[in-house]
Design a protein around this motif. Structure first.
Motif, PDB file in Angstrom:
ATOM      1  N   VAL A 124       0.931  -1.054  -0.036  1.00 42.15           N
ATOM      2  CA  VAL A 124      -0.032  -0.007   0.023  1.00 42.15           C
ATOM      3  C   VAL A 124       0.728   1.067  -0.090  1.00 42.15           C
ATOM      4  O   VAL A 124       1.769   1.175   0.845  1.00 42.15           O
ATOM      5  N   VAL A 125       0.709   2.142  -0.965  1.00 41.22           N
ATOM      6  CA  VAL A 125       1.530   3.373  -0.740  1.00 41.22           C
ATOM      7  C   VAL A 125       0.567   4.479  -0.188  1.00 41.22           C
ATOM      8  O   VAL A 125      -0.678   4.616  -0.621  1.00 41.22           O
ATOM      9  N   ILE A 126       0.861   5.144   0.921  1.00 45.96           N
ATOM     10  CA  ILE A 126       0.395   6.131   1.802  1.00 45.96           C
ATOM     11  C   ILE A 126       0.903   7.504   1.551  1.00 45.96           C
ATOM     12  O   ILE A 126       2.201   7.734   1.604  1.00 45.96           O
ATOM     13  N   MET A 127       0.015   8.323   0.714  1.00 39.38           N
ATOM     14  CA  MET A 127       0.810   9.520   0.277  1.00 39.38           C
ATOM     15  C   MET A 127       0.037  10.812   1.445  1.00 39.38           C
ATOM     16  O   MET A 127      -1.023  10.937   1.324  1.00 39.38           O
ATOM     17  N   LEU A 148      -4.798   8.281   0.536  1.00 42.52           N
ATOM     18  CA  LEU A 148      -4.593   9.499   0.858  1.00 42.52           C
ATOM     19  C   LEU A 148      -4.788  10.290   2.170  1.00 42.52           C
ATOM     20  O   LEU A 148      -5.835  10.078   2.535  1.00 42.52           O
ATOM     21  N   VAL A 149      -3.777  10.896   2.867  1.00 43.26           N
ATOM     22  CA  VAL A 149      -4.149  11.175   4.303  1.00 43.26           C
ATOM     23  C   VAL A 149      -3.698  13.018   4.241  1.00 43.26           C
ATOM     24  O   VAL A 149      -2.692  13.057   3.562  1.00 43.26           O
ATOM     25  N   SER A 150      -4.600  13.408   4.887  1.00 42.95           N
ATOM     26  CA  SER A 150      -4.328  14.978   5.165  1.00 42.95           C
ATOM     27  C   SER A 150      -4.791  15.502   6.351  1.00 42.95           C
ATOM     28  O   SER A 150      -4.929  15.000   7.246  1.00 42.95           O
ATOM     29  N   GLY A 187     -12.484  12.386  -7.470  1.00 41.62           N
ATOM     30  CA  GLY A 187     -12.632  11.363  -7.686  1.00 41.62           C
ATOM     31  C   GLY A 187     -12.088  10.207  -6.480  1.00 41.62           C
ATOM     32  O   GLY A 187     -12.548   9.184  -6.185  1.00 41.62           O
ATOM     33  N   LEU A 188     -11.152  11.051  -6.001  1.00 34.16           N
ATOM     34  CA  LEU A 188     -10.277  10.125  -4.692  1.00 34.16           C
ATOM     35  C   LEU A 188     -10.709  10.533  -3.286  1.00 34.16           C
ATOM     36  O   LEU A 188     -10.982  11.789  -3.332  1.00 34.16           O
ATOM     37  N   VAL A 189     -10.828   9.835  -2.310  1.00 36.14           N
ATOM     38  CA  VAL A 189     -11.253  10.191  -1.035  1.00 36.14           C
ATOM     39  C   VAL A 189      -9.951  10.535  -0.282  1.00 36.14           C
ATOM     40  O   VAL A 189      -8.793   9.736  -0.168  1.00 36.14           O
TER      41      VAL A 189
END
Length: 461
Positions: free
Chosen positions: A79-82, A109-111, A119-121
């Motif tokens: 899993v790649v976590i950006m 994706l974390v922010s 279209g990405l969560v």
């Protein structure tokens, strides 16, 4: 009777045509919403002195419309976590949607702000922080504004822009998004395990990081994911050793499980520690160590310099950068990320008979850097720093460089000052500078460098 035969023939043709159309639609459409991808021309590899691990070609069942990078062996295990933030997302994330993200079967994706983007969560990692801290701590002022007003709460001075240069190594302490960043790291671990509890590897990157996906997968194939691993480019603050966040770092499932359990069991203590510290990646390094997984120092496979400003002859603790595999680069603009992704796809096309092709730093120099140094450039900085005084023209600056046998490249700035260097690099755009290279010496740097034989993977602590 004749009319009936004609009618039956008509319906038979119609049914056969319909079946054919359905077959074409289901077999030729791209997987997972991927847009059509036309493979670039095969890479013409110049001067390669090393052999890469050979093996069987990727399975013929992979669909041509899907990037090869997405179906490399082992891709489904990672899993790649950006990690990103509201102040930079719109400037730095879009390029990844059409490049790096196309290679990852699994992405998180974390922010600091939950939103849907193209279209990405995008997940808000900070929702895991204690509610009293979120509601009252000064570091969370921007977070509270975003929760109340959305993106309209941001003003122009708070946006990062697409640039990647930093004046020093101490981050951006006055940027409200940067103040929030340190709070994301431990909650990000918890969110990752919650979303993907059964993967073997978890790779954490930032939006100005480029990771050679193929090199990482080749690296992962050399490791036992069932052991606890926390690896990356080592940095120390005091007595805490940690993986530099911007360089990217990798964690195996057991290590992630251990650190999340430890974090959840001591959450108030970790939030207090975070409050008193400034670097989230350092906080995370201490948490891994306290949970039983110390840092595996993996420089120069993971490293934090940009591809256009490297120290190719660097040696640290008997590790020579030149011959080690290359996984990551940091402080890259969107245009460089796009350029590197296209380069990696050409590389893959040129290594179809290799199970998992990987790059050494020497390969990147030969095939990515050298082609960019074949002619001089205006409005370009190649990082020559040795002041040679004022000259009248670029030709005069070049002559000074040629007169010094150790000089490889030069710059003439808008003050007519000439700078030279013996450190080879391609450089990047910069107003008011003229850059040039002594091409035969740039090639000689490669030709006379140490030969690289076996793959130098770092697999032990």
């Amino acid at each position: 009777m004749n009319y009936a035969r004609v009618q039956r023939k008509y319906w038979s043709i119609a049914i056969i045509t319909l079946i054919g159309l359905v077959y074409l639609h289901t077999t030729l459409r791209p997987f997972s919403g991927e847009s059509a991808h036309l493979s670039p021309e095969p890479l013409k590899h110049g001067g390669q002195k090393t052999d890469h691990a050979a093996g069987a070609a990727p399975a013929a069942s992979s669909v041509a419309l899907q990037p090869k990078c997405k179906t490399l062996p082992g891709a489904n295990d990672t899993v790649v976590i950006m990690k990103t933030g509201a102040t930079e997302l719109q400037d730095k994330l879009p390029i990844h949607l059409t490049t790096t993200h196309r290679c990852y079967p699994h992405l998180l994706l974390v922010s600091d702000y939950a939103e849907d983007f193209e279209g990405l969560v995008v997940h808000d990692a900070l929702m895991d922080v204690d509610v009293q801290i979120r509601d009252s701590h000064a570091d969370f002022a921007l977070w509270r504004r975003l929760k109340g007003e959305g993106r309209s709460a941001l003003n122009a001075t708070e946006l990062s822009g697409p640039g990647a240069r930093l004046p020093d190594g101490n981050g951006k302490p006055t940027n409200p998004g940067w103040k929030l960043d340190k709070w994301k790291f431990l909650p990000m671990m918890s969110k990752t395990l919650e979303e993907f509890p059964d993967k073997k590897w978890y790779v954490f990157v930032e939006t100005d990081t480029y990771m050679f996906w193929s090199s990482w997968l080749a690296y992962a194939a050399e490791l036992d994911w069932q052991k606890p691993y926390y690896m990356g480019a080592q940095v120390n603050i005091g007595d805490i050793a940690f993986a530099h966040g911007g360089s990217g770092f990798a964690v195996s499932r057991p290590a992630l499980e251990h650190v999340v359990k430890h974090y959840k069991s001591h959450k108030p203590d970790w939030e207090k520690f975070t409050d008193g510290h400034w670097a989230g990646d350092c906080i995370l390094g201490k948490a891994f160590a306290d949970s039983g997984t110390p840092l595996m120092r993996a420089w120069p496979i993971w490293q934090g310099d940009p591809v256009h400003n490297m120290n190719y002859d660097r040696v640290d603790n008997d590790r020579q950068l030149w011959c080690h595999p290359s996984v990551s680069y940091h402080h890259l603009t969107p245009s460089v990320i796009e350029d590197m992704w296209k380069y990696e796809q050409r590389w893959l096309d040129g290594h179809e008979n290799t199970t998992i092709p990987y790059h050494r730093h020497s390969d990147v120099y030969a095939d990515y850097v050298l082609p960019k140094t074949q002619s001089s450039r205006d409005n370009w900085d190649n990082y020559a720093k040795d002041d040679k005084g004022s000259v009248e023209s670029p030709d005069a600056c070049r002559a000074l460089c040629q007169a010094d046998e150790t000089c490889l490249q030069y710059i003439l700035n808008d003050q007519s000052t000439c700078f030279t260097t013996g450190r080879p690099n391609s450089g990047e755009p910069a107003d008011g500078m003229h850059s040039g290279w002594i091409q035969d010496r740039m090639q000689a740097f490669y030709d006379t460098a140490p030969s690289c034989d076996i793959a130098r993977w770092i697999t032990e602590y």
